[in-house]
Design an enzyme around this catalytic site. Structure first.
Site, PDB file in Angstrom:
ATOM      1  N   HIS A  34      41.297  42.317  42.435  1.00  0.00           N
ATOM      2  CA  HIS A  34      41.147  42.875  43.773  1.00  0.00           C
ATOM      3  C   HIS A  34      42.435  43.525  44.224  1.00  0.00           C
ATOM      4  O   HIS A  34      43.513  43.298  43.669  1.00  0.00           O
ATOM      5  CB  HIS A  34      40.686  41.811  44.780  1.00  0.00           C
ATOM      6  CG  HIS A  34      41.764  40.940  45.314  1.00  0.00           C
ATOM      7  ND1 HIS A  34      41.892  40.652  46.654  1.00  0.00           N
ATOM      8  CD2 HIS A  34      42.790  40.292  44.710  1.00  0.00           C
ATOM      9  CE1 HIS A  34      42.929  39.860  46.847  1.00  0.00           C
ATOM     10  NE2 HIS A  34      43.489  39.625  45.683  1.00  0.00           N
ATOM     11  N   CYS A  94      48.565  41.086  47.879  1.00  0.00           N
ATOM     12  CA  CYS A  94      48.324  39.757  47.305  1.00  0.00           C
ATOM     13  C   CYS A  94      49.263  39.569  46.118  1.00  0.00           C
ATOM     14  O   CYS A  94      49.523  40.504  45.359  1.00  0.00           O
ATOM     15  CB  CYS A  94      46.874  39.646  46.841  1.00  0.00           C
ATOM     16  SG  CYS A  94      46.463  38.047  46.114  1.00  0.00           S
ATOM     17  N   GLN A 112      36.756  33.257  50.702  1.00  0.00           N
ATOM     18  CA  GLN A 112      36.187  33.557  52.012  1.00  0.00           C
ATOM     19  C   GLN A 112      34.779  34.133  51.819  1.00  0.00           C
ATOM     20  O   GLN A 112      34.537  34.879  50.860  1.00  0.00           O
ATOM     21  CB  GLN A 112      37.082  34.535  52.760  1.00  0.00           C
ATOM     22  CG  GLN A 112      38.431  33.920  53.118  1.00  0.00           C
ATOM     23  CD  GLN A 112      39.321  34.903  53.826  1.00  0.00           C
ATOM     24  OE1 GLN A 112      38.892  35.630  54.707  1.00  0.00           O
ATOM     25  NE2 GLN A 112      40.585  34.920  53.434  1.00  0.00           N
ATOM     26  N   SER A 135      41.824  37.780  55.571  1.00  0.00           N
ATOM     27  CA  SER A 135      43.089  38.106  54.906  1.00  0.00           C
ATOM     28  C   SER A 135      43.471  39.574  55.046  1.00  0.00           C
ATOM     29  O   SER A 135      44.640  39.920  54.938  1.00  0.00           O
ATOM     30  CB  SER A 135      43.008  37.767  53.415  1.00  0.00           C
ATOM     31  OG  SER A 135      42.823  36.385  53.251  1.00  0.00           O
ATOM     32  N   HIS A 138      39.860  44.479  51.339  1.00  0.00           N
ATOM     33  CA  HIS A 138      39.888  44.352  49.881  1.00  0.00           C
ATOM     34  C   HIS A 138      39.048  45.437  49.208  1.00  0.00           C
ATOM     35  O   HIS A 138      38.024  45.865  49.758  1.00  0.00           O
ATOM     36  CB  HIS A 138      39.241  43.033  49.425  1.00  0.00           C
ATOM     37  CG  HIS A 138      39.745  41.809  50.072  1.00  0.00           C
ATOM     38  ND1 HIS A 138      40.634  40.960  49.463  1.00  0.00           N
ATOM     39  CD2 HIS A 138      39.463  41.252  51.277  1.00  0.00           C
ATOM     40  CE1 HIS A 138      40.881  39.935  50.260  1.00  0.00           C
ATOM     41  NE2 HIS A 138      40.181  40.097  51.370  1.00  0.00           N
TER      42      HIS A 138
END
Length: 141
Positions: A34, A94, A112, A135, A138
């Protein structure tokens, strides 16, 4: 999404339920890469790219979304794994960017909900649309 784990029955694709010993088994795990872009509203707006200095991400939601949208436009639905890995390494907030965005294998209930739903529904080798989570935004492959 990538290929199934070695211990998966007959190493079959995990896109749909598989028949194993006469019974259908639901998708157990997925492995994805991701790209995460954090923004000012992210639950933890700090990026690993801050080199240990606690900086709050000043990117707006619109800026983060636009960056990912530009990647999707550039790829025009034909993104190779190499292109995705390069983009993850270059822009993802990330720490998985160090592994070209690879999150490894994970079962249901570990991520999530919006992210997990997209990860388990995604066809192998395809890139998701932009996924909004706590977060940040993505892209998933």
């Amino acid at each position: 999404r990538e290929q199934p784990p070695r211990n998966y029955p007959n190493n079959q694709s995990m896109i749909s339920p598989v028949k194993f010993q006469g019974h259908f088994s639901p998708l157990l795990e997925v492995r994805v890469r991701h790209i995460l872009l954090k923004h000012e509203d992210s639950r933890n707006p700090n990026s690993w790219r801050d080199n240990g200095v606690s900086k709050v991400c000043m990117r707006t939601r619109a800026q983060a979304y636009t960056i990912l949208k530009q990647l999707l436009i550039k790829w025009q639905g034909n993104c190779t794994e190499e292109e995705f890995c390069t983009a993850a390494f270059e822009v993802s907030d990330c720490s998985s960017a160090k592994r070209m965005g690879d999150l490894g294998f994970f079962p249901r209930g570990k991520m999530q909900p919006k992210f997990e739903k997209e990860a388990f529904a995604l066809d192998i080798g395809r890139v998701s649309d932009i996924v909004d989570s706590d977060s940040g935004y993505h892209l998933i492959m």
